[in-house]
Design a protein around this motif. Structure first.
Motif, PDB file in Angstrom:
ATOM      1  N   LEU A 188       0.149   4.146   0.706  1.00  0.00           N
ATOM      2  CA  LEU A 188      -0.211   5.055   1.655  1.00  0.00           C
ATOM      3  C   LEU A 188       0.611   4.689   3.132  1.00  0.00           C
ATOM      4  CD1 LEU A 188      -3.965   6.111   1.350  1.00  0.00           C
ATOM      5  CD2 LEU A 188      -1.943   7.163   0.486  1.00  0.00           C
ATOM      6  N   CYS A 189       0.239   3.396   3.445  1.00  0.00           N
ATOM      7  CA  CYS A 189       0.723   2.772   4.704  1.00  0.00           C
ATOM      8  C   CYS A 189       1.840   2.038   4.527  1.00  0.00           C
ATOM      9  CB  CYS A 189      -0.243   1.943   5.236  1.00  0.00           C
ATOM     10  SG  CYS A 189      -1.897   2.335   5.245  1.00  0.00           S
ATOM     11  N   GLU A 215      -4.006  -2.344   6.761  1.00  0.00           N
ATOM     12  CA  GLU A 215      -3.675  -1.189   7.634  1.00  0.00           C
ATOM     13  C   GLU A 215      -4.831  -0.058   7.511  1.00  0.00           C
ATOM     14  OE1 GLU A 215      -1.346  -0.482   9.918  1.00  0.00           O
ATOM     15  OE2 GLU A 215      -0.441  -2.441   9.761  1.00  0.00           O
ATOM     16  N   CYS A 216      -4.984   0.096   6.159  1.00  0.00           N
ATOM     17  CA  CYS A 216      -6.223   1.211   5.952  1.00  0.00           C
ATOM     18  C   CYS A 216      -7.275   0.760   5.254  1.00  0.00           C
ATOM     19  CB  CYS A 216      -5.413   2.528   5.156  1.00  0.00           C
ATOM     20  SG  CYS A 216      -5.058   1.926   3.293  1.00  0.00           S
ATOM     21  N   CYS A 241       0.746  -1.242  -0.028  1.00  0.00           N
ATOM     22  CA  CYS A 241       0.037  -0.161   0.065  1.00  0.00           C
ATOM     23  C   CYS A 241       0.953   1.258  -0.169  1.00  0.00           C
ATOM     24  CB  CYS A 241      -0.944  -0.017   1.232  1.00  0.00           C
ATOM     25  SG  CYS A 241      -1.646   1.411   1.463  1.00  0.00           S
ATOM     26  N   CYS A 243      -5.441  -3.203   1.720  1.00  0.00           N
ATOM     27  CA  CYS A 243      -4.475  -3.100   2.800  1.00  0.00           C
ATOM     28  C   CYS A 243      -4.849  -3.337   4.157  1.00  0.00           C
ATOM     29  CB  CYS A 243      -4.011  -1.478   2.541  1.00  0.00           C
ATOM     30  SG  CYS A 243      -2.805  -1.023   3.947  1.00  0.00           S
TER      31      CYS A 243
HETATM   32 ZN   LIG Z   1      -2.847   1.379   3.426  1.00  0.00          ZN
END
Ligand SMILES: [Zn+2]
Length: 247
Positions: free
Chosen positions: A189-190, A222-223, A187, A220
């Motif tokens: 973003l994370c 995480e998000c 990901c 993902c």
């Molecule tokens: Zn993420």
């Protein structure tokens, strides 16, 4: 006491013009080790691969000159192998992970897209980058030479290229990363690894066209963002292929 210093071609980048490609005098008027001396002429310790004294003896950063000597300073050679200890770095890396400085965040995102573990944040201070690099044994990527003079940073690359894609090529070549590339596996973003997810489980989150044309999805952990190999990803794959980092 005068030291006669010569830095190799790859380190000329860090030197004032007058000291490039030639041996020059360095007036040592204090007790200092080689790390301090070399950094005082502009070269961060992370960029140094070998130091030789009087054309023969290899020396470590802790060496303190007590007489006039000749110093030859060589750069870390690409491709680097940080899995083996060296005289300058007893510490080794088992896996390659990175922390991208705020001045190379785009590079960080491109590397994550290639599957590398890269931490980045606009909120990172120099100190937090050094701490993170030390704590998690991460390689620092930066365009800030001064940052790399910090003792806590052992492994790093001071990027020479300006453009993020050129920086990516430079990084991949310098650390010999091609065999480790896992395109589109994290990901952006994370920095977390993506997991395959059943289309049925995320059907309500998809636009009608995505639902119709795509069948393989990743999520993902995480998000919880959902990813698929859409036109943006294909565009990035082509860009990486043109750059020569993806086959
Ligand atoms: Zn993420």
């Amino acid at each position: 006491m005068i030291l006669r210093i010569k830095c190799c071609r790859d380190l000329a980048f860090f030197l004032p013009r007058i000291h490039r490609h030639r041996r020059f005098d360095y007036h040592l008027t204090r007790r200092a080790n080689l790390k301090d001396i070399i950094e005082s002429i502009g070269v961060p310790h992370t960029e140094v691969g070998h130091i030789r004294i009087n054309h023969s003896l290899p020396a470590g950063f802790d060496y303190i000159p007590k007489t006039a000597i000749q110093l030859d300073v060589k750069a870390v050679k690409a491709p680097t192998d940080y899995t083996r200890p060296s005289l300058l770095r007893s510490e080794t890396l088992e896996t390659l992970s990175f922390v991208a400085d705020v001045n190379v965040i785009k590079l960080g995102r491109l590397m994550i897209l290639l599957g590398f573990d890269v931490c980045y944040s606009k909120g990172y201070s120099d100190r937090s980058i050094a701490d993170l690099a030390h704590r998690e044994k991460r390689i620092v990527l930066t365009r800030d030479t001064a940052l790399l003079k910090r003792n806590r940073i052992v492994f790093a690359r001071r990027l020479r290229a300006n453009h993020p894609y050129d920086q990516l090529k430079e990084t991949v070549e310098f650390f010999n990363l091609k065999p480790r590339i896992r395109f589109f596996s994290r990901c952006t973003l994370c920095n977390a690894g993506l997991n395959r997810v059943d289309k049925d489980a995320i059907l309500d989150r998809l636009e009608p066209k995505t639902k119709k044309y795509y069948h393989t999805f990743y999520q993902c952990p995480e998000c919880t963002r959902v990813f698929w190999c859409g036109s943006h990803i294909e565009h990035m794959r082509s860009a990486f292929e043109r750059l020569g980092v993806l086959e």
